[in-house]
Write a protein that holds these residues in place. Structure first.
Motif, PDB file in Angstrom:
ATOM      1  N   PHE A 196      -5.398  -7.540  -8.099  1.00 26.51           N
ATOM      2  CA  PHE A 196      -5.722  -6.111  -8.204  1.00 26.51           C
ATOM      3  C   PHE A 196      -6.783  -5.795  -7.173  1.00 26.51           C
ATOM      4  O   PHE A 196      -7.697  -6.597  -6.963  1.00 26.51           O
ATOM      5  CB  PHE A 196      -6.283  -5.765  -9.591  1.00 26.51           C
ATOM      6  N   SER A 197      -6.687  -4.616  -6.567  1.00 23.57           N
ATOM      7  CA  SER A 197      -7.734  -4.213  -5.624  1.00 23.57           C
ATOM      8  C   SER A 197      -8.915  -3.645  -6.410  1.00 23.57           C
ATOM      9  O   SER A 197      -8.761  -3.220  -7.562  1.00 23.57           O
ATOM     10  CB  SER A 197      -7.191  -3.150  -4.676  1.00 23.57           C
ATOM     11  N   HIS A 234     -10.541   2.759 -10.774  1.00 20.76           N
ATOM     12  CA  HIS A 234      -9.805   3.889 -11.376  1.00 20.76           C
ATOM     13  C   HIS A 234      -9.484   3.591 -12.844  1.00 20.76           C
ATOM     14  O   HIS A 234      -9.664   4.436 -13.709  1.00 20.76           O
ATOM     15  CB  HIS A 234      -8.495   4.126 -10.626  1.00 20.76           C
ATOM     16  N   THR A 270       0.998   3.183 -10.175  1.00 19.52           N
ATOM     17  CA  THR A 270       1.456   1.853 -10.604  1.00 19.52           C
ATOM     18  C   THR A 270       2.837   1.600 -10.005  1.00 19.52           C
ATOM     19  O   THR A 270       3.590   2.543  -9.768  1.00 19.52           O
ATOM     20  CB  THR A 270       1.528   1.760 -12.141  1.00 19.52           C
ATOM     21  N   ASP A 304       0.859  -1.185   0.000  1.00 20.14           N
ATOM     22  CA  ASP A 304       0.000   0.000   0.000  1.00 20.14           C
ATOM     23  C   ASP A 304       0.898   1.239   0.000  1.00 20.14           C
ATOM     24  O   ASP A 304       1.702   1.429   0.907  1.00 20.14           O
ATOM     25  CB  ASP A 304      -0.881  -0.028   1.262  1.00 20.14           C
ATOM     26  N   PHE A 351      -4.321   6.142  -6.674  1.00 23.92           N
ATOM     27  CA  PHE A 351      -3.988   5.339  -7.855  1.00 23.92           C
ATOM     28  C   PHE A 351      -2.543   5.607  -8.263  1.00 23.92           C
ATOM     29  O   PHE A 351      -2.148   6.754  -8.468  1.00 23.92           O
ATOM     30  CB  PHE A 351      -4.918   5.690  -9.038  1.00 23.92           C
ATOM     31  N   SER A 406     -10.308  -0.876  -5.903  1.00 25.06           N
ATOM     32  CA  SER A 406     -10.066   0.548  -6.130  1.00 25.06           C
ATOM     33  C   SER A 406      -9.212   0.758  -7.396  1.00 25.06           C
ATOM     34  O   SER A 406      -9.498   1.623  -8.224  1.00 25.06           O
ATOM     35  CB  SER A 406      -9.375   1.139  -4.900  1.00 25.06           C
ATOM     36  N   TYR A 407      -8.164  -0.073  -7.562  1.00 22.34           N
ATOM     37  CA  TYR A 407      -7.297   0.031  -8.747  1.00 22.34           C
ATOM     38  C   TYR A 407      -8.134  -0.202 -10.007  1.00 22.34           C
ATOM     39  O   TYR A 407      -8.055   0.549 -10.987  1.00 22.34           O
ATOM     40  CB  TYR A 407      -6.174  -1.004  -8.644  1.00 22.34           C
TER      41      TYR A 407
END
Ligand code: NDP
Length: 406
Positions: free
Chosen positions: A254-255, A261, A182, A175, A180, A257-258
């Motif tokens: 992948f979360s 976005h 990468t 985290d 967002f 949230s990712y």
């Protein structure tokens, strides 16, 4: 005789390679770090000297230009080029190595800037030229591709007579505190994630929509995570090099949230790789997005948590079914403490250094262009454990499978 090592690319991975080569200076000798932006090389070189006492040289190069790379290689009399720039530069750097008779290593397969197509074809096509020049090219010596290929080769050497099913499982549970960002080059990362999913089964490639197939895997030391089927380049070489294979798939976590976005960015056109006209200027939306997102190299001090990347292998040994899981867990904070980079750069840079070390020491050496699983995995696995990436083997119930939901 002292060696000369040239590293091209001064991003997150280049930083780790520079540190790790300096920590193994007996093998790497005189080290030069070159990249497009000289100030980034100088910053890394200063940090390396402060922390390890080893002085490395720096240089500016546009690696899209073969002749510039040729002159750079000649100038520092490099014995090996470690290419950790972007996949766009693979061919120009390989051609410069052919022209100068210099060994070559990279961590990602060639991509053309205008098409997100991941394949080894153009690099493999240089095999003959490498043989004629009497040099070696080692492709994909990062973590995935790289260590994952070696985990398969190690499984085949020590645990199986035949491997039938391979699932590569890549989890980054780190985290960084941004909504967002990468973990490696945003342009390369987003092109990869937005491509169609693909896996190989019963002798043919099968295509899926991006993120269409999902499963939950309980990653040791991390916990259960949503994992999505993607295409990844090591599948292409493993299909070629591992006999008796029935299926190979690649999964990445992948979360939500990712993914949300990314969906919004896709929907508004910000991930497009074709140029659009803005106020009379041509702009590639993904390049603009890259400029707006945090530089992956800056995530180091902010990222907390672990990565877990491994391979789940099913096959037979002495006529009986067997299931083995080989994996490696890294901690972002520990990596940063050691070399000032988070774990995604660390887990790529350390295997790049190890591949180059084995080549320079002639433990692995064969003229031509090779993928990493073609070599004996044992010396590499030994180095991994002692250079910061200890790994584990878990024998599971024979016949155990991954539970995949649609
Ligand atoms: P970064 O974007 O952080 O760094 C890339 C570096 O390459 C930058 O220093 C950049 O310079 C330099 N560069 C770009 N274009 C040129 C050029 N034309 N000439 C010279 N230098 C250039 O990327 P990362 O460090 O995160 O990744 C490096 C490589 O590692 C990539 O190929 C990536 O795909 C690969 N990778 C492989 C993984 C694996 O497990 N196998 C995992 C993660 C990454 P500038 O600073 O001027 O932009």
């Amino acid at each position: 005789m002292s060696k000369n090592t040239l590293i091209i690319g001064a991003g997150g991975v280049g930083n780790v390679v520079a540190f790790k080569c300096a920590m193994n200076a007996d093998t790497f000798g005189n080290i030069t770090l070159a990249s497009r932006t000289l100030s980034k090389c100088r910053e890394i070189a200063d940090n390396v000297q402060k922390r390890t006492g080893v002085k490395i040289a720096t240089a500016q190069v546009d690696a899209d230009d073969t002749q510039e790379v040729v002159e750079l290689i000649r100038g520092c009399e490099a014995d090996i080029v470690i290419n950790v720039a972007l996949p766009y530069q693979d061919l120009t750097i390989m051609d410069a190595c052919i022209a100068t008779g210099t060994d070559y290593l990279d961590t990602a397969n060639y991509e053309h800037p205008d098409t997100a197509k991941f394949e080894y074809k153009e690099q493999w096509a240089r095999d003959e030229a490498f043989r004629k020049a009497g040099i070696m090219g080692l492709l994909g010596s990062g973590f995935d591709p790289g260590v994952t290929n070696l985990f398969v080769a190690y499984g085949l050497k020590h645990y199986f007579d035949e491997i039938h099913y391979i699932d590569i499982l890549d989890c980054n549970a780190g985290d960084h505190g941004y909504p967002f960002a990468t973990n490696f080059n945003p342009e390369i990362n987003i092109r990869e994630v937005n491509s169609k999913g693909r896996y190989w089964e019963d002798g043919e490639w099968k295509e899926t929509e991006a993120m269409e197939i999902k499963m939950v895997w309980d990653y040791p030391e991390v916990g259960p995570k949503d994992s999505y089927l993607l295409y990844h380049e090591e599948e292409e070489s493993l299909v070629k090099n591992i006999p008796h294979l029935k299926r190979i798939r690649f999964w990445m976590t992948f979360s939500q949230s990712y993914l949300t976005h990314l969906k919004v960015l896709d929907n508004v056109g910000m991930t497009r790789i074709d140029p659009v006209e803005v106020d009379g200027c041509e702009v590639v939306p993904l390049h603009l997005l890259k400029a707006l997102l945090p530089d992956p190299a800056s995530l180091g001090p902010r990222t907390k948590g672990k990565t877990n990347i491994g391979v789940f292998l099913r096959g037979v040994k002495d006529g009986a079914e067997k299931t083995v899981y080989i994996y490696q867990v890294s901690e972002h904070e520990k990596c940063y403490e050691e070399v000032m980079s988070q774990a995604v750069s660390y887990t790529t840079g350390v295997p790049a250094m190890i591949g180059a070390k084995l080549m320079l020491e002639r433990v692995w050496y064969e003229n031509g262009v090779h993928n990493i699983e073609e070599f004996d995995p044992d010396p590499f696995m030994k180095e991994l454990a002692s250079q910061g990436l200890p790994w584990k083997v878990m024998e599971l119930e024979p016949g155990e499978t991954l539970e995949v939901s649609g």
